[in-house]
Motif scaffolding. Structure first.
Motif, PDB file in Angstrom:
ATOM      1  N   THR A  85       0.857  -1.185   0.000  1.00  0.00           N
ATOM      2  CA  THR A  85       0.000   0.000   0.000  1.00  0.00           C
ATOM      3  C   THR A  85       0.891   1.232   0.000  1.00  0.00           C
ATOM      4  O   THR A  85       1.945   1.254   0.636  1.00  0.00           O
ATOM      5  CB  THR A  85      -0.944   0.044   1.218  1.00  0.00           C
TER       6      THR A  85
ATOM      7  N   LYS B 176       3.226   3.498  -9.444  1.00  0.00           N
ATOM      8  CA  LYS B 176       2.576   2.254  -9.873  1.00  0.00           C
ATOM      9  C   LYS B 176       3.213   1.714 -11.153  1.00  0.00           C
ATOM     10  O   LYS B 176       3.370   0.488 -11.315  1.00  0.00           O
ATOM     11  CB  LYS B 176       1.082   2.505 -10.091  1.00  0.00           C
TER      12      LYS B 176
ATOM     13  N   LYS C  95       4.946  -2.071 -11.495  1.00  0.00           N
ATOM     14  CA  LYS C  95       4.651  -3.039 -12.552  1.00  0.00           C
ATOM     15  C   LYS C  95       5.917  -3.456 -13.292  1.00  0.00           C
ATOM     16  O   LYS C  95       6.102  -4.636 -13.622  1.00  0.00           O
ATOM     17  CB  LYS C  95       3.632  -2.448 -13.534  1.00  0.00           C
TER      18      LYS C  95
ATOM     19  N   LEU D 237      -0.189  -8.945 -11.069  1.00  0.00           N
ATOM     20  CA  LEU D 237      -1.019  -8.005 -10.333  1.00  0.00           C
ATOM     21  C   LEU D 237      -2.450  -8.533 -10.339  1.00  0.00           C
ATOM     22  O   LEU D 237      -3.075  -8.636 -11.393  1.00  0.00           O
ATOM     23  CB  LEU D 237      -0.957  -6.616 -10.980  1.00  0.00           C
TER      24      LEU D 237
ATOM     25  N   ASP E 261      -5.016  -7.568  -7.848  1.00  0.00           N
ATOM     26  CA  ASP E 261      -6.059  -6.736  -7.251  1.00  0.00           C
ATOM     27  C   ASP E 261      -5.507  -5.342  -6.989  1.00  0.00           C
ATOM     28  O   ASP E 261      -4.300  -5.170  -6.749  1.00  0.00           O
ATOM     29  CB  ASP E 261      -6.558  -7.349  -5.938  1.00  0.00           C
ATOM     30  N   GLU E 262      -6.399  -4.354  -7.058  1.00  0.00           N
ATOM     31  CA  GLU E 262      -6.066  -2.961  -6.760  1.00  0.00           C
ATOM     32  C   GLU E 262      -7.213  -2.363  -5.967  1.00  0.00           C
ATOM     33  O   GLU E 262      -8.373  -2.466  -6.389  1.00  0.00           O
ATOM     34  CB  GLU E 262      -5.848  -2.160  -8.044  1.00  0.00           C
TER      35      GLU E 262
ATOM     36  N   ASP F 238      -8.444   1.072  -3.347  1.00  0.00           N
ATOM     37  CA  ASP F 238      -8.193   2.329  -2.649  1.00  0.00           C
ATOM     38  C   ASP F 238      -8.325   2.083  -1.149  1.00  0.00           C
ATOM     39  O   ASP F 238      -9.300   1.465  -0.690  1.00  0.00           O
ATOM     40  CB  ASP F 238      -9.188   3.408  -3.082  1.00  0.00           C
TER      41      ASP F 238
ATOM     42  N   GLU G 164      -3.082   3.518  -2.204  1.00  0.00           N
ATOM     43  CA  GLU G 164      -3.517   2.495  -3.154  1.00  0.00           C
ATOM     44  C   GLU G 164      -2.879   1.179  -2.748  1.00  0.00           C
ATOM     45  O   GLU G 164      -1.664   1.103  -2.536  1.00  0.00           O
ATOM     46  CB  GLU G 164      -3.109   2.838  -4.582  1.00  0.00           C
ATOM     47  N   ALA G 165      -3.702   0.163  -2.619  1.00  0.00           N
ATOM     48  CA  ALA G 165      -3.194  -1.174  -2.323  1.00  0.00           C
ATOM     49  C   ALA G 165      -3.124  -1.973  -3.616  1.00  0.00           C
ATOM     50  O   ALA G 165      -4.101  -2.044  -4.369  1.00  0.00           O
ATOM     51  CB  ALA G 165      -4.104  -1.885  -1.328  1.00  0.00           C
ATOM     52  N   THR G 166      -1.968  -2.529  -3.889  1.00  0.00           N
ATOM     53  CA  THR G 166      -1.811  -3.434  -5.022  1.00  0.00           C
ATOM     54  C   THR G 166      -1.452  -4.812  -4.476  1.00  0.00           C
ATOM     55  O   THR G 166      -0.610  -4.934  -3.569  1.00  0.00           O
ATOM     56  CB  THR G 166      -0.720  -2.956  -5.995  1.00  0.00           C
TER      57      THR G 166
ATOM     58  N   TRP H 100      -0.113  -8.620  -5.344  1.00  0.00           N
ATOM     59  CA  TRP H 100       0.703  -9.318  -6.322  1.00  0.00           C
ATOM     60  C   TRP H 100       0.844 -10.785  -5.936  1.00  0.00           C
ATOM     61  O   TRP H 100       1.157 -11.099  -4.794  1.00  0.00           O
ATOM     62  CB  TRP H 100       2.089  -8.680  -6.400  1.00  0.00           C
TER      63      TRP H 100
END
Length: 297
Positions: free
Chosen positions: A222, A252, A256, A265, A267-268, A270, A288-290, A292
């Motif tokens: 995040t 971001k 990537k 990736l 899920d994304e 807020d 922002e939470a990504t 992986w």
């Protein structure tokens, strides 16, 4: 004896020595005073920061005015852990590596929440004061902290680990996210909450992830992407600048590029959060939470 301008040189030498000694003593005094001042300031700031983060991690409706804060911004550390657990369900069912790593764990709320499902959770933070707070919560279940209401006015509160969590599954240590121990092992889940824009060399951290996360494992990052030279030299920023091709580079995009070869990736999300400063001042931020997933390569 030789005289200089009618004055015995021994008098001049003695006077010069006295002046030099006086300057040295005064300089040493100033240095020691400044050192003490900085030490006292650092202790104060450390305590202040620990209190703010204990409130950030453990405050409830008794400690904060819910009418001033969007409900979606509450319990950020728990929501981070919940996101990890959501995407680790399959792994926890069928894989024997039930270990999680919480890098930049602060005062430990996410680490404890991860222990609801993971058999072993390691929390690492650069701040020894944060690690000490985590250890106290583990050993004593709770810790008193103070929230600022106005000026020097404070209210005493208690941070408490939720019931039903096996705290013995958690361990905490001081460490550098950019230089993690080589013998730390592998993990089914790694959480880095609001960390990458506060590291000196964030690429060093990102480049370790493929070695730490097992195939099929989860990495959750995040970030509000608030890159500042106060924490990271501009040459090491992951984003927030114009690249050599005169096009914007975002954090971001770099995630990537760096993680893409070894991770998908999946899920994304807020993730708003609020850090309380006083009774009427809160920092409202949206990270922002990504999410992986480690590839089987």
């Amino acid at each position: 004896m030789p005289f200089i301008c009618g004055v015995d040189h021994r008098v001049i030498a003695a006077g010069s020595l006295s002046i030099t000694t006086g300057i040295a003593v005064f300089t040493t005094y100033k240095w020691l005073s400044e050192r003490r001042r900085k030490a006292q300031s650092n202790v104060y700031e450390s305590e202040k920061l620990v209190n703010e983060y204990l409130a950030f991690h453990f405050a409830n409706e008794k400690n904060i005015r819910l009418d001033l804060i969007p409900s979606s911004a509450l319990d950020f550390p728990k929501r981070c852990a919940d996101l990890c657990l959501k995407h680790s369900e399959t792994l926890l069912k069928f894989n024997s590596v039930s270990r999680a790593l919480d890098i930049g764990c602060a005062v430990g709320r996410s680490s404890f929440e991860l222990a609801r499902k993971f058999q072993e959770v390691i929390g690492i933070d650069y701040s020894q004061a944060f690690v000490d707070a985590c250890q106290q919560l583990k050993d004593q279940d709770s810790r008193v902290y103070f929230i600022t209401d106005e000026g020097e006015l404070t209210t005493g509160c208690s941070a408490k680990v939720a019931e039903g969590i096996d705290k013995s599954r958690c361990s905490f240590q001081q460490g550098d996210a950019c230089d993690l121990p080589h013998d730390i092992g592998k993990f089914g889940c790694v959480l880095a909450a609001n960390l990458i824009c506060r590291l000196h060399t964030p690429l060093d951290f990102l480049n370790r992830m493929a070695d730490l996360v097992i195939p099929g494992g989860i990495l959750v990052i995040t970030s509000p992407y608030t890159f500042l030279e106060e924490f990271t030299p501009k040459s090491n920023w992951l984003g927030g600048y114009i690249g050599k091709d005169n096009k914007p580079v975002t954090g971001k995009m770099t995630l990537k590029k760096v993680l893409g070869p070894a991770f998908d990736l999946v899920d994304e999300v807020d993730m708003p959060f609020s850090i309380r400063e006083t009774a009427r001042k809160n920092q409202l931020t949206v990270a922002e939470a990504t999410v992986w997933r480690r590839k089987n390569v």
